[in-house]
Scaffold this motif. Structure first.
Motif, PDB file in Angstrom:
ATOM      1  N   GLU A  11       0.514  -1.505  -0.292  1.00  0.00           N
ATOM      2  CA  GLU A  11      -0.403  -0.169   0.513  1.00  0.00           C
ATOM      3  C   GLU A  11       1.150   1.286   0.185  1.00  0.00           C
ATOM      4  O   GLU A  11       0.497   2.553  -0.734  1.00  0.00           O
ATOM      5  CB  GLU A  11      -1.130  -0.289   1.165  1.00  0.00           C
ATOM      6  CG  GLU A  11      -1.617  -0.951   1.729  1.00  0.00           C
ATOM      7  CD  GLU A  11      -2.452  -1.078   2.294  1.00  0.00           C
ATOM      8  OE1 GLU A  11      -3.865  -2.058   2.538  1.00  0.00           O
ATOM      9  OE2 GLU A  11      -1.869  -1.338   3.580  1.00  0.00           O
ATOM     10  N   ALA A  12       1.976   1.052   0.828  1.00  0.00           N
ATOM     11  CA  ALA A  12       3.134   2.890   0.856  1.00  0.00           C
ATOM     12  C   ALA A  12       3.535   2.847  -0.431  1.00  0.00           C
ATOM     13  O   ALA A  12       3.877   3.582  -0.989  1.00  0.00           O
ATOM     14  CB  ALA A  12       4.409   1.935   1.707  1.00  0.00           C
ATOM     15  N   GLU A  13       3.916   1.462  -1.054  1.00  0.00           N
ATOM     16  CA  GLU A  13       4.343   2.062  -3.002  1.00  0.00           C
ATOM     17  C   GLU A  13       2.970   2.433  -3.103  1.00  0.00           C
ATOM     18  O   GLU A  13       3.867   3.070  -4.848  1.00  0.00           O
ATOM     19  CB  GLU A  13       4.439   0.584  -3.292  1.00  0.00           C
ATOM     20  CG  GLU A  13       5.373   0.324  -4.528  1.00  0.00           C
ATOM     21  CD  GLU A  13       5.282  -0.699  -5.412  1.00  0.00           C
ATOM     22  OE1 GLU A  13       6.372  -1.330  -5.547  1.00  0.00           O
ATOM     23  OE2 GLU A  13       5.056  -1.683  -4.846  1.00  0.00           O
ATOM     24  N   ARG A  14       2.470   2.299  -3.428  1.00  0.00           N
ATOM     25  CA  ARG A  14       0.745   2.486  -4.092  1.00  0.00           C
ATOM     26  C   ARG A  14       0.901   3.974  -3.851  1.00  0.00           C
ATOM     27  O   ARG A  14       0.615   5.186  -4.813  1.00  0.00           O
ATOM     28  CB  ARG A  14      -0.252   1.629  -4.611  1.00  0.00           C
ATOM     29  CG  ARG A  14      -0.526   0.703  -4.924  1.00  0.00           C
ATOM     30  CD  ARG A  14      -2.301   0.157  -4.995  1.00  0.00           C
ATOM     31  NE  ARG A  14      -2.457   0.818  -5.548  1.00  0.00           N
ATOM     32  CZ  ARG A  14      -4.231   0.669  -5.660  1.00  0.00           C
ATOM     33  NH1 ARG A  14      -4.478  -0.674  -5.091  1.00  0.00           N
ATOM     34  NH2 ARG A  14      -4.863   1.359  -6.357  1.00  0.00           N
ATOM     35  N   ILE A  15       0.803   4.433  -2.743  1.00  0.00           N
ATOM     36  CA  ILE A  15       0.870   6.098  -2.610  1.00  0.00           C
ATOM     37  C   ILE A  15       1.558   6.590  -3.307  1.00  0.00           C
ATOM     38  O   ILE A  15       1.787   7.699  -3.312  1.00  0.00           O
ATOM     39  CB  ILE A  15       0.917   6.119  -0.981  1.00  0.00           C
ATOM     40  CG1 ILE A  15      -1.174   5.776   0.143  1.00  0.00           C
ATOM     41  CG2 ILE A  15       0.453   7.005  -0.553  1.00  0.00           C
ATOM     42  CD1 ILE A  15      -0.485   5.272   1.218  1.00  0.00           C
ATOM     43  N   SER A  16       3.128   5.984  -3.264  1.00  0.00           N
ATOM     44  CA  SER A  16       4.419   6.346  -3.369  1.00  0.00           C
ATOM     45  C   SER A  16       4.158   6.698  -4.631  1.00  0.00           C
ATOM     46  O   SER A  16       5.052   7.768  -4.944  1.00  0.00           O
ATOM     47  CB  SER A  16       5.323   5.923  -3.029  1.00  0.00           C
ATOM     48  OG  SER A  16       6.803   6.074  -3.407  1.00  0.00           O
TER      49      SER A  16
END
Length: 759
Positions: A280-285
């Motif tokens: 999820e953090a990767e998608r936000i980035s």
């Protein structure tokens, strides 16, 4: 904060994926001593740059089953709520050090050591409960009586520290509290946080039942307004009687959002702050990177299709084979819908940023020493010496841009005063030494019968797990030998079975064990310059580590595929050396399984076969780890500011119970020694900080030496936050200061500026 005043709780690491984020610089040693491996990430802002008013919504995993932090089912949700509404006499700073909280304490100190330890608390005269009564000595006395362990009517999770108190008395007035101890207690700062009012602690009924569902009388910057279990919202509002810096928020809402639903909640804008998994953090980035970009996204559904794939799809969809064309047209339409949905989610996720640090907890490899091959400490040490802990840490942390240093202590984390790397008591990664240890334990190359596929730690069938409802393959369908959630690493995968293994002479096992204990003493007695103290134990010399006895050689290169190659399968008494590695199967546990696969590869090099057993995540810890149904398992412990108190139940030597069972407390590896217990007992009563630190280090060195638990890496802390949220995010060690959390004023920028409190 990560010490909740009740107990340390086990946490299974269930995060995964790769994160395209800038790296956080690792912190090294400084003149001031230990520093955290990664700094906290809170978007700090002085109070005068934070707007007054508004509501912040913070995601929690579940509505807590109890608001009593001293009950067994208290969880992180309990800690969040009580941290905002109840007194915390000591909070933790960014290095995990207890600091007196001036909102409640004018002073707190040890005033007498002989004949008995006496601590005097002087309370802030402005501190009052929401009913108007001052926070005072009656509250301390009631909490001590409830938690000291002498009244079984109180259903308490533990009584550590409170059981050492002889009496709690009123001093000059109710604002002075005098606590006298029967036995010295070095970690007295852990007591009375959180502090409950006497009307909660005063009777078993109020302690056991009333405080589970509501807290009518509070004394924090916020008060509890409502718990809506149907919607999953816990609403806190400003405490009108609060005497300290006024909260910047009108309302603080903790909202139940299961980890698997975090992306949906973020894209819907239902939360302002939420801990997230690496994926999820990767998608936000990526969403923030792509913000304002034109054209299709280079990631997500369909992004991996090549022009040739697209041309082939078009040809099939427009071909003369009707059934194939219809199927392809449907697939193309579904892909278009998925791409559109993904793009819309990415647009919404661009409204957040990722704040990251290292969580104050660490993941360890647990080796069950109750029975089976791992009951032999030489086999445990061999497993430990085979591990490349640096590689395992990098597997998890390097893709996230976080410092990837292996954890060197069972009892503290980098940055804390008690942290010292004692792993030399066991020794660094050494494949040859690991093979030699296994040979000394009698495990030799050869053919042996495999342990039953559903065997427990003892090698006996565990039963009831094959075909268990809810077991998922979780992407492992292509692994050789995968049958019903279990596969044998390296089995039937095309690798040669003719690999040579160590052919080693025997030696005296007791000599090896004694040498290791001497080495643990050497490590434990090293002073600040890294020089060992002189003495009988320090005379052994040689590099540190868990060494096989003198005369036990590693295999020659001509006898094996080399130090880095895989050894042949080992056997003893007709049985193959196979260790059952239990891993969670559910979504979100991909990262844990990736680490398990790396460990299996490393063990294969010394001839240890690993049987992976995937089990439902919901019962991973309780049904397998806590019950001892495993040989190897990965799980995490939270860090602590109070290692002597919190470390003992985790590493205490198991003792037989009256009914014949084994009382393991929280020592799920079932490995311990009397000496380790003695060191904890000495440390918890040692009031001299320097002497206590030495005892903690010696205990840690001996825990390394028995090789029941192998610390691997500090867990990542990834938090999605709206950019305007100030003073919240990845807290690291620090206790949140809830009254400072809020939203930046228009045009204000977060930073590290230190200003006096404003309005």
């Amino acid at each position: 904060m990560f010490h909740d005043g009740a107990r340390r709780r086990s946490v299974a690491l269930l995060t995964t994926a790769v994160l395209a984020l800038p790296a956080v610089a690792a912190c090294g040693a400084s003149e001031e001593g230990n520093v955290p491996a990664a700094a906290q990430d809170l978007a700090p802002a002085p109070r005068d740059l934070v707007a007054n008013g508004s509501t912040l919504t913070w995601a929690i995993d579940a509505v807590p089953g109890t608001l009593n932090a001293y009950q067994a089912d208290a969880d992180t949700g309990t800690t969040r709520v009580t941290g905002a509404v109840l007194p915390a006499l000591f909070t933790l700073d960014d290095k995990g050090r207890p600091q007196a909280n001036p909102d409640y304490l004018e002073s707190a100190e040890v005033v007498e050591r002989e004949p008995r330890q006496v601590v005097v608390y002087r309370l802030n005269q402005k501190a009052v409960w929401s009913d108007g009564r001052e926070v005072g000595a009656p509250d301390f006395a009631a909490q001590w009586r409830a938690l000291r362990g002498k009244d079984p009517a109180y259903w308490t999770a533990r009584n550590a520290g409170y059981d050492r108190i002889a009496k709690v008395e009123r001093g000059k007035d109710d604002l002075e509290v005098r606590v006298t101890f029967d036995k010295p207690y070095a970690e007295w700062r852990s007591l009375f946080t959180p502090l409950y009012p006497k009307d909660v602690m005063g009777t078993p009924d109020s302690f056991n039942d009333s405080a589970r569902t509501t807290l009518k009388n509070t004394a924090g910057p916020f008060s509890l307004k409502k718990i809506d279990r149907k919607s999953g919202d816990i609403t806190l509002v400003r405490n009108p009687r609060w005497w300290g810096d006024q909260p910047k928020l009108d309302q603080l809402v903790f909202r139940k959002v299961a980890p698997k639903n975090r992306t949906k909640a973020l894209t819907a804008g239902r939360v302002d702050l939420a801990q997230v998994a690496p994926g999820e953090a990767e998608r936000i980035s990526l969403a923030r990177r792509d913000k304002g970009a034109e054209g299709p996204l280079a990631h997500g559904p369909g992004a991996g299709r090549t022009p040739a794939d697209a041309l082939m799809s078009w040809a099939i969809a427009n071909g003369t084979e009707q059934e194939a064309a219809e199927s392809e047209q449907l697939a193309r339409e579904q892909t278009r819908e998925a791409v559109a949905a993904y793009a819309a989610e990415q647009k919404s996720l661009a409204a957040y940023e990722v704040r990251k640090a290292l969580e104050p907890s660490f993941t360890q490899l647990a080796l069950n020493g109750a029975d089976g091959p791992l009951a032999d400490e030489r086999v445990r040490r061999a497993v430990a010496r085979a591990l490349d802990r640096k590689e395992l840490a990098e597997t998890v942390l390097k893709p996230l841009g976080l410092p990837a240093q292996p954890v060197g202590s069972h009892l503290a984390l980098a940055g804390q005063d008690a942290y010292e790397d004692a792993s030399d008591a066991l020794g660094s990664q050494d494949t040859a030494e690991a093979r030699a240890l296994l040979a000394e334990a009698g495990w030799k190359p050869g053919q042996g019968a495999a342990r039953p596929k559903n065997a427990g730690a003892s090698g006996e069938p565990a039963g009831g797990e094959e075909g268990e409802e809810g077991v998922e393959d979780s992407g492992n369908e292509d692994r050789p030998g995968d049958d019903g959630g279990e596969y044998i690493v390296g089995e039937d995968d095309g690798k040669s079975g003719e690999r040579g293994g160590p052919m080693l002479p025997g030696a005296v096992a007791a000599g090896q064990g004694a040498a290791l204990w001497r080495q643990a003493d050497v490590v434990a007695r090293q002073d600040g310059d890294g020089k060992a103290e002189q003495g009988a134990h320090a005379q052994q010399g040689g590099p540190p580590g868990a060494y096989a006895p003198k005369g036990t050689a590693a295999p020659k290169e001509s006898e094996s595929p080399g130090a880095e190659g895989a050894a042949g399968p080992l056997a003893k008494d007709g049985l193959e050396l196979t260790l059952r590695f239990v891993v969670p199967s559910g979504a979100g546990s991909e990262q844990l399984r990736a680490v398990a696969d790396k460990i299996a590869e490393q063990l294969e090099k010394i001839g240890v076969t690993t049987a992976m057993k995937k089990v439902p995540s919901s019962g991973y810890f309780t049904d397998h780890v806590a019950s001892g149904q495993y040989d190897m398992a990965l799980y995490s412990w939270p860090g602590t500011a109070y290692p002597a108190t919190d470390g003992r139940p985790i590493h205490a030597k198991p003792v037989p119970a009256a009914d014949g069972s084994l009382n393991v407390a929280q020592n799920y590896t079932r490995v311990g020694t009397d000496r380790i217990d003695q060191l904890f007992d000495q440390a918890v009563g040692e009031l001299d900080d320097g002497a206590r630190k030495k005892l903690i280090k010696e205990a840690d060195a001996r825990i390394w030496a028995v090789a029941g638990a192998i610390p691997l890496y500090q867990r990542p802390e990834l938090v999605a936050a709206r950019p305007s949220v100030a003073n919240a995010g990845a807290f690291g060690f620090a206790t949140p200061r809830y009254q400072d959390i809020g939203f930046l004023k228009k045009g204000a920028k977060p930073g590290k500026q230190d200003r006096k409190s404003g309005s």
